[in-house]
Design a protein around this motif. Structure first.
Motif, PDB file in Angstrom:
ATOM      1  N   ARG A  10       0.840  -1.194   0.000  1.00  0.00           N
ATOM      2  CA  ARG A  10       0.000   0.000   0.000  1.00  0.00           C
ATOM      3  C   ARG A  10       0.877   1.247   0.000  1.00  0.00           C
ATOM      4  O   ARG A  10       1.917   1.288   0.634  1.00  0.00           O
ATOM      5  CB  ARG A  10      -0.920   0.006   1.211  1.00  0.00           C
ATOM      6  N   ARG A  12       0.589   5.793  -0.253  1.00  0.00           N
ATOM      7  CA  ARG A  12      -0.303   6.949  -0.036  1.00  0.00           C
ATOM      8  C   ARG A  12      -1.093   7.253  -1.308  1.00  0.00           C
ATOM      9  O   ARG A  12      -2.271   7.553  -1.271  1.00  0.00           O
ATOM     10  CB  ARG A  12       0.515   8.152   0.385  1.00  0.00           C
ATOM     11  N   SER A  13      -0.419   7.200  -2.438  1.00  0.00           N
ATOM     12  CA  SER A  13      -1.064   7.351  -3.746  1.00  0.00           C
ATOM     13  C   SER A  13      -0.285   6.509  -4.744  1.00  0.00           C
ATOM     14  O   SER A  13       0.848   6.109  -4.484  1.00  0.00           O
ATOM     15  CB  SER A  13      -1.097   8.817  -4.180  1.00  0.00           C
ATOM     16  N   TYR A  14      -0.935   6.253  -5.868  1.00  0.00           N
ATOM     17  CA  TYR A  14      -0.338   5.409  -6.905  1.00  0.00           C
ATOM     18  C   TYR A  14      -0.312   6.190  -8.217  1.00  0.00           C
ATOM     19  O   TYR A  14      -1.289   6.877  -8.543  1.00  0.00           O
ATOM     20  CB  TYR A  14      -1.156   4.128  -7.094  1.00  0.00           C
ATOM     21  N   SER A  18      -6.919   7.019 -10.081  1.00  0.00           N
ATOM     22  CA  SER A  18      -7.854   7.975  -9.493  1.00  0.00           C
ATOM     23  C   SER A  18      -8.097   7.604  -8.032  1.00  0.00           C
ATOM     24  O   SER A  18      -7.754   6.496  -7.586  1.00  0.00           O
ATOM     25  CB  SER A  18      -9.181   7.944 -10.256  1.00  0.00           C
ATOM     26  N   LEU A  19      -8.711   8.498  -7.301  1.00  0.00           N
ATOM     27  CA  LEU A  19      -9.035   8.222  -5.904  1.00  0.00           C
ATOM     28  C   LEU A  19      -9.948   6.997  -5.799  1.00  0.00           C
ATOM     29  O   LEU A  19      -9.750   6.132  -4.941  1.00  0.00           O
ATOM     30  CB  LEU A  19      -9.694   9.439  -5.254  1.00  0.00           C
ATOM     31  N   THR A  22      -7.910   3.953  -6.444  1.00  0.00           N
ATOM     32  CA  THR A  22      -6.996   3.760  -5.320  1.00  0.00           C
ATOM     33  C   THR A  22      -7.661   2.991  -4.190  1.00  0.00           C
ATOM     34  O   THR A  22      -7.062   2.090  -3.596  1.00  0.00           O
ATOM     35  CB  THR A  22      -6.465   5.121  -4.816  1.00  0.00           C
ATOM     36  N   ASP A  26      -6.231  -0.538  -2.947  1.00  0.00           N
ATOM     37  CA  ASP A  26      -5.869  -0.743  -1.537  1.00  0.00           C
ATOM     38  C   ASP A  26      -6.578  -1.971  -0.957  1.00  0.00           C
ATOM     39  O   ASP A  26      -5.970  -2.764  -0.242  1.00  0.00           O
ATOM     40  CB  ASP A  26      -6.215   0.492  -0.692  1.00  0.00           C
ATOM     41  N   TYR A  41       3.317   0.716 -12.406  1.00  0.00           N
ATOM     42  CA  TYR A  41       2.122   1.535 -12.587  1.00  0.00           C
ATOM     43  C   TYR A  41       2.266   2.399 -13.832  1.00  0.00           C
ATOM     44  O   TYR A  41       3.366   2.779 -14.222  1.00  0.00           O
ATOM     45  CB  TYR A  41       1.909   2.453 -11.377  1.00  0.00           C
TER      46      TYR A  41
END
Length: 142
Positions: A10, A12-14, A18-19, A22, A26, A41
């Protein structure tokens, strides 16, 4: 090509997710902590899509990257490559995208090991599992 290897964990962001995607990714990582040895990615595939839009100098320098299709995730486990599309719903658009990405990845990279097409999603509408099975696409609901 604008991608690189990341630990399968995991974050914080990828890159490029998009959120909404994500949240699904996760959940997948938590549910399947040993699914991959590493991931990539935002993997570019295909030929640059032409656009008649006037591009400024900065954008023009990135046009090769911006004009290609992007695979959400490439997951690698013991040499096997999973081409992964992440979607809230595994609809017809998602199935079309993963078929396209699989074809272009095979064409562009000519992998020597096994490859699989995978859609990680939150929901599978009626008939989509049957269609996915027909095209050897793995649907994983998390």
């Amino acid at each position: 090509m604008k991608h690189g290897s990341y630990p399968y964990e995991r974050m914080r962001s990828y890159p490029h997710l998009s959120l909404e995607d994500t949240v699904i990714w996760d959940r997948f990582i938590v549910a399947r902590p040993n699914a991959y040895d590493f991931v990539e990615y935002d993997v570019c595939v295909g030929d640059r899509r032409e656009d008649d839009t006037e591009l400024n100098e900065a954008t023009n320098r990135n046009a090769e990257y911006l004009g290609k299709y992007k695979i959400d995730v490439i997951g690698v486990k013991d040499g096997r490559i999973d081409i992964i599309e992440i979607k809230p719903i595994a609809n017809a658009r998602a199935l079309g995208q993963i078929i396209q990405y699989d074809y272009l990845y095979e064409r562009d990279f000519a992998p020597t090991g096994e490859t699989r097409s995978v859609i990680v999603c939150g929901e599978v509408p009626p008939n989509m599992q049957e269609i996915a099975d027909e095209h050897t696409i793995i649907l994983i609901v998390v």
